[in-house]
Design an enzyme around this catalytic site. Structure first.
Site, short mmCIF file in Angstrom:
data_model
loop_
_atom_site.label_atom_id
_atom_site.label_comp_id
_atom_site.label_asym_id
_atom_site.label_seq_id
_atom_site.Cartn_x
_atom_site.Cartn_y
_atom_site.Cartn_z
N TYR A 1 15.06 -21.76 -22.04
CA TYR A 1 13.61 -22.53 -22.28
C TYR A 1 13.48 -23.77 -21.51
O TYR A 1 12.34 -23.80 -20.84
CB TYR A 1 13.62 -23.02 -23.62
CG TYR A 1 12.55 -23.84 -24.27
CD1 TYR A 1 12.69 -25.30 -24.00
CD2 TYR A 1 11.31 -23.45 -24.47
CE1 TYR A 1 11.65 -25.93 -24.18
CE2 TYR A 1 10.13 -24.08 -24.65
CZ TYR A 1 10.22 -25.60 -24.48
OH TYR A 1 9.29 -26.20 -24.84
N LEU B 1 13.89 -35.62 -24.74
CA LEU B 1 14.58 -36.04 -23.53
C LEU B 1 14.64 -35.25 -22.38
O LEU B 1 14.54 -33.95 -22.51
CB LEU B 1 16.25 -36.51 -23.94
CG LEU B 1 16.66 -37.60 -24.67
CD1 LEU B 1 17.91 -37.34 -25.08
CD2 LEU B 1 16.33 -38.70 -24.13
N GLU C 1 26.14 -41.99 -23.94
CA GLU C 1 26.74 -41.85 -25.22
C GLU C 1 26.52 -40.41 -25.46
O GLU C 1 25.68 -39.31 -24.87
CB GLU C 1 26.07 -42.41 -26.26
CG GLU C 1 24.58 -42.18 -26.41
CD GLU C 1 23.72 -43.15 -27.08
OE1 GLU C 1 24.15 -44.41 -26.87
OE2 GLU C 1 22.73 -42.82 -27.89
N LYS D 1 25.23 -36.54 -26.82
CA LYS D 1 23.79 -36.02 -27.27
C LYS D 1 24.70 -35.20 -28.40
O LYS D 1 25.06 -34.12 -28.24
CB LYS D 1 23.35 -35.07 -26.37
CG LYS D 1 21.96 -34.83 -26.40
CD LYS D 1 21.29 -34.09 -25.72
CE LYS D 1 19.96 -33.59 -25.93
NZ LYS D 1 19.91 -32.61 -26.95
N GLU E 1 20.91 -38.88 -35.64
CA GLU E 1 21.11 -37.33 -35.67
C GLU E 1 22.00 -37.16 -36.89
O GLU E 1 23.02 -37.61 -37.12
CB GLU E 1 22.01 -36.79 -34.45
CG GLU E 1 21.75 -35.41 -34.06
CD GLU E 1 20.34 -35.29 -33.32
OE1 GLU E 1 19.65 -35.96 -33.31
OE2 GLU E 1 20.32 -34.12 -32.90
N LYS F 1 21.27 -43.61 -20.89
CA LYS F 1 20.40 -44.64 -21.18
C LYS F 1 20.20 -46.01 -20.34
O LYS F 1 21.70 -46.47 -20.38
CB LYS F 1 20.16 -44.98 -22.61
CG LYS F 1 20.04 -43.91 -23.44
CD LYS F 1 20.22 -44.39 -25.23
CE LYS F 1 20.00 -43.26 -26.01
NZ LYS F 1 20.32 -43.39 -27.23
N CYS G 1 39.28 4.27 -46.02
CA CYS G 1 40.05 3.69 -44.80
C CYS G 1 39.46 4.34 -43.66
O CYS G 1 39.39 5.54 -43.32
CB CYS G 1 41.36 3.94 -45.14
SG CYS G 1 42.37 3.51 -43.61
N CYS H 1 48.23 5.32 -44.31
CA CYS H 1 48.57 5.63 -42.61
C CYS H 1 49.43 4.60 -42.01
O CYS H 1 49.79 4.92 -40.80
CB CYS H 1 47.20 5.94 -42.13
SG CYS H 1 46.32 4.30 -42.09
S1 IVH Z 1 17.89 -41.12 -27.58
C1 IVH Z 1 13.90 -39.30 -27.11
N1 IVH Z 1 20.43 -40.42 -28.15
O1 IVH Z 1 18.18 -35.32 -28.51
C2 IVH Z 1 14.08 -40.72 -27.51
N2 IVH Z 1 18.67 -38.86 -28.56
O2 IVH Z 1 16.78 -33.40 -26.62
C3 IVH Z 1 15.49 -41.29 -27.19
N3 IVH Z 1 19.63 -36.75 -29.61
O3 IVH Z 1 14.90 -35.80 -29.82
C4 IVH Z 1 16.36 -40.22 -28.15
N4 IVH Z 1 21.73 -37.42 -29.50
O4 IVH Z 1 16.98 -36.35 -31.30
C5 IVH Z 1 19.06 -40.18 -28.12
N5 IVH Z 1 22.75 -40.06 -28.42
C6 IVH Z 1 21.33 -39.54 -28.56
C7 IVH Z 1 20.84 -38.65 -29.07
C8 IVH Z 1 19.58 -37.87 -28.93
C9 IVH Z 1 20.87 -36.36 -29.71
C10 IVH Z 1 18.28 -36.00 -29.71
C11 IVH Z 1 17.50 -36.70 -30.14
C12 IVH Z 1 16.03 -36.11 -29.08
C13 IVH Z 1 17.00 -34.97 -28.68
C14 IVH Z 1 16.33 -34.54 -27.25
#
Ligand code: IVH
Length: 711
Positions: free
Chosen positions: A55, A102, A135, A137, A196, A320, A438, A465
């Site tokens: 996607y 993101l 951090e 995801k 999350e 970030k 079986c 068997c």
């Molecule tokens: S920060 C989008 N931090 O991933 C604005 N998002 O694919 C900033 N997600 O919709 C989000 N872990 O729900 C942030 N450590 C993390 C995250 C995180 C998972 C999710 C979030 C976002 C999605 C984007």
């Protein structure tokens, strides 16, 4: 439904073409249609037919085309909005700020481009090292939590990013979300926190095991389990699911006059400390401040390698910019903030075809259906066999031979079939039928399969068997059993066909002169086999017990029992009470072991094993570790990393345990001592970062052990 089956087929085929070919501007509208279709499958139907990675590739191609031909951008292009509509039973509520996504990157170059872009937007020197906060995801469900006057007043799902479902009662059943938090200390009257919702890998396994026992369809992965849990009608049930939320962003904070109160924190890291202080679970030890993008890239790669060690699923890292000032300078698009980017880990999903289903007979007579799929590459392995658990599983997924199936392999988790794609059927697919007899015994006197009450599995209970016996032999020599090095399944099958091994005792009575005459057996391999068997005879009794294939008797219970007997034969006199007196041992396990030891056939095999030299008395390894009086590491936690030179890691761990320490497997702030051997890597780095961990060399560790008189 908005799409006809014909349209579905067309869009699926088009996506394959678009994925693998260059797209020219004349195809731009068709590409949009394809993307919209996949968004609908994902957001509305909750039933995607392509992987997230694919996607993203399509979305990226569209973005690039639009960048090249801005005159072709339409207001309804998927790039121009957050997301699409939503269907739900829950009340719909508006988020305080739009919930963006993101931007994804997949490699070093993507991150370097991001770094350059941020510097341009913030008008910074291109050579400057920007400070990033990196951090995990988290691979769960996003939730938005609203606090007013220090109280949690609302919890909602992501929905379409603008509005979501109000799931407040369920949110309140999640312990890692404070119901009240002292926002007012910082002058904040109203705030929105994003995080999350996750289920740990361990809990996920437990939930599925329970569901399997209850005959319910299994969840494909922890994310689906979390999604299902958040939508339950009974918050008490949600509580039992053990969800937790990791909060990673404050999106909104104002005082009672509506003035902004978010900027006071200055950096993302500060805002996380603040949330943590208020009682939220934040990324904590997994968050790292990196000087410059190079350090951020290194941390992303290190975390990708550590992915399996984490107790929950992550599908990438989020990078970030730390400074809020720079966030403001960068701003956001309709789709994502420009100050953050995701680094996605390698794809762990693939689409394949179900070619056939094999029905295997297990060592307890259980019939396990196994899907044979067209081989696919997945997270570094070729997958062609996937367990289908039981009949219910096949039914719940409506699997048919010839179906396209979505296969996933997450971390160390065994691969599984997430779902089939009925919309891609051509009409020649054949439903899978579960055998009634079986599947191995193909003689006149077929053995009918049976079911236990309330169990999902079918059994062949009166195996004629020999298949059940063969499976027991295969398990007996395996790593989890007697761990006979080099004695694989192929050897067992060969010796079994030759009738050289019929029961466990025959394994210890093999004629090596005869074996060496077999094709494919050299003198060296026969010699090695003999040595491995001799070694296995000295195994602790927990291994012997475990390798007997007594129903319900797992590794853990075998160890617990072995701690309490002086010889295996003691068990002949044990009654139910004696077994259940041991914590974690229940009556069904107790009765199964009792029944095994009451069967004279079993006793005679075990006796023969003993005569042939297999150990039956409790060994040092079976005994619980005795903590010595002068315990230098009393109540400390310890971890060994890198190569040790003066002893094996296992010996070191045993010594540490004797000296009162608890061995941990990962570095966290709960770790007290890290013993570093040669070439210590990420664990050492992490311990140094945490700062409170006592780091010692192998020699220093040994000196302490010697001081305690343990060596
Ligand atoms: S920060 C989008 N931090 O991933 C604005 N998002 O694919 C900033 N997600 O919709 C989000 N872990 O729900 C942030 N450590 C993390 C995250 C995180 C998972 C999710 C979030 C976002 C999605 C984007």
């Amino acid at each position: 439904m908005r799409y006809t089956p014909e349209q579905e087929k067309k869009y699926f085929q088009l996506s394959q073409i678009f994925l693998h070919n260059n797209i020219d501007k004349n195809d731009i509208e068709r590409l949009r249609e394809v993307i919209r279709y996949h968004e609908w499958k994902y957001y509305i139907q909750d039933n995607p037919v392509i992987t997230d990675y694919d996607y993203d590739v399509l979305f990226d191609k569209l973005k690039k085309l639009e960048k090249k031909h801005p005159e072709l951008i339409t207001p309804d292009s998927p790039t121009q909005r957050v997301s699409s509509d939503l269907v739900s039973d829950f009340a719909t509520v508006s988020h305080l700020t739009p919930m963006l996504s993101l931007e994804n990157t997949y490699d070093e170059n993507g991150l370097k481009d991001f770094d350059e872009q941020v510097k341009k937007l913030a008008e910074l020197d291109i050579n400057e090292k920007l400070e990033y906060s990196v951090e995990p995801k988290y691979d769960g469900l996003t939730v938005a939590l609203v606090y007013e006057n220090n109280y949690l007043i609302r919890g909602a799902t992501r929905g379409n990013g603008i509005t979501g479902d109000d799931i407040t009662p369920n949110i309140k059943a999640i312990y890692s979300i404070p119901l009240k938090a002292a926002f007012s200390k910082f002058g904040i009257y109203k705030a929105e926190i994003r995080g999350e919702a996750l289920i740990s890998k361990k809990k996920f396994k437990e939930i599925n095991e329970q569901r399997q026992e209850d005959g319910l369809p299994l969840f494909a992965n922890p994310r689906n389990a979390a999604a299902g849990s958040l939508r339950m009608k009974d918050p008490e049930e949600v509580r039992k699911r053990g969800l937790f939320v990791i909060s990673y962003q404050i999106t909104y904070a104002v005082d009672d006059n509506g003035n902004d109160k978010l900027q006071q924190f200055g950096t993302h890291l500060n805002s996380m400390h603040f949330l943590n202080d208020l009682g939220f679970r934040t990324p904590r030890e997994d968050i790292k401040t990196c000087e410059g993008i190079k350090e951020a890239i290194e941390y992303c790669e290190a975390m990708e390698n550590r992915r399996d060690e984490l107790p929950f699923e992550i599908d990438g890292m989020v990078i970030k910019v730390n400074s809020f000032d720079i966030h403001n300078k960068c701003g956001s698009t309709m789709h994502h903030p420009r100050w953050a980017v995701a680094f996605k880990f390698k794809a762990q999903q693939a689409i394949s075809t179900l070619e056939r289903v094999e029905f295997q007979v297990g060592r307890f007579g259980t019939i396990t259906p196994v899907a044979k799929i067209t081989p696919v590459q997945l997270a570094g392995a070729t997958i062609q066999s996937v367990t289908l658990h039981n009949e219910e599983f096949i039914k719940s997924k409506d699997l048919r031979i010839g179906d396209k199936v979505l296969v996933e392999r997450a971390g160390e988790v065994i691969p599984y079939i997430v779902k089939t794609m009925p919309e891609l059927r051509t009409g020649i697919e054949i439903p899978v039928t579960f055998p009634q007899f079986c599947p191995v015994n193909d003689t006149e006197s077929k053995v009918p399969l049976e079911k236990n009450i309330d169990e999902a599995a079918w059994y062949c209970k009166n195996c004629t068997c020999g298949q059940v016996n063969l499976q027991k032999l295969i398990f007996h020599v395996s790593k989890d059993g007697m761990n006979i090095d080099g004695f694989g399944e192929a050897y067992v099958r060969r010796f079994w066909e030759l009738k050289w091994v019929k029961d466990f005792s025959d394994i210890y009575d093999l004629d090596f002169a005869l074996i060496s005459q077999l094709d494919g057996f050299g003198t060296k391999s026969v010699e090695n086999l003999q040595i491995a068997i001799e070694k296995a005879k000295k195994n602790p009794i927990w291994r012997v017990l475990h390798s007997l294939s007594i129903k319900h008797l797992g590794k853990k219970a075998s160890k617990l029992i072995a701690e309490h007997v002086s010889t295996i034969w003691d068990l002949r006199n044990w009654d139910e009470e004696k077994f259940t007196g041991i914590k974690d041992i229940g009556p069904s396990l107790a009765n199964s072991v009792i029944a095994w030891f009451e069967d004279e056939k079993n006793i005679s095999v075990l006796k023969k094993m003993e005569e042939l030299g297999v150990n039956t008395v409790q060994t040092k390894e079976d005994r619980p570790v005795e903590i010595v009086e002068n315990a230098v590491f009393k109540d400390k936690t310890i971890l060994f990393t890198g190569t040790l030179h003066q002893m094996k890691r296992k010996e070191a761990q045993e010594l540490a345990a004797k000296a009162g320490a608890k061995n941990l497997s990962a570095v966290s702030k709960h770790l007290d001592i890290l013993v570093v051997g040669e070439k210590a890597g990420s664990k050492l780095k992490k311990a140094q970062q945490i700062g409170t961990i006592d780091i010692m060399t192998e020699q220093e560790f040994l000196n302490k052990i010697k001081e305690a008189g343990l060596l």
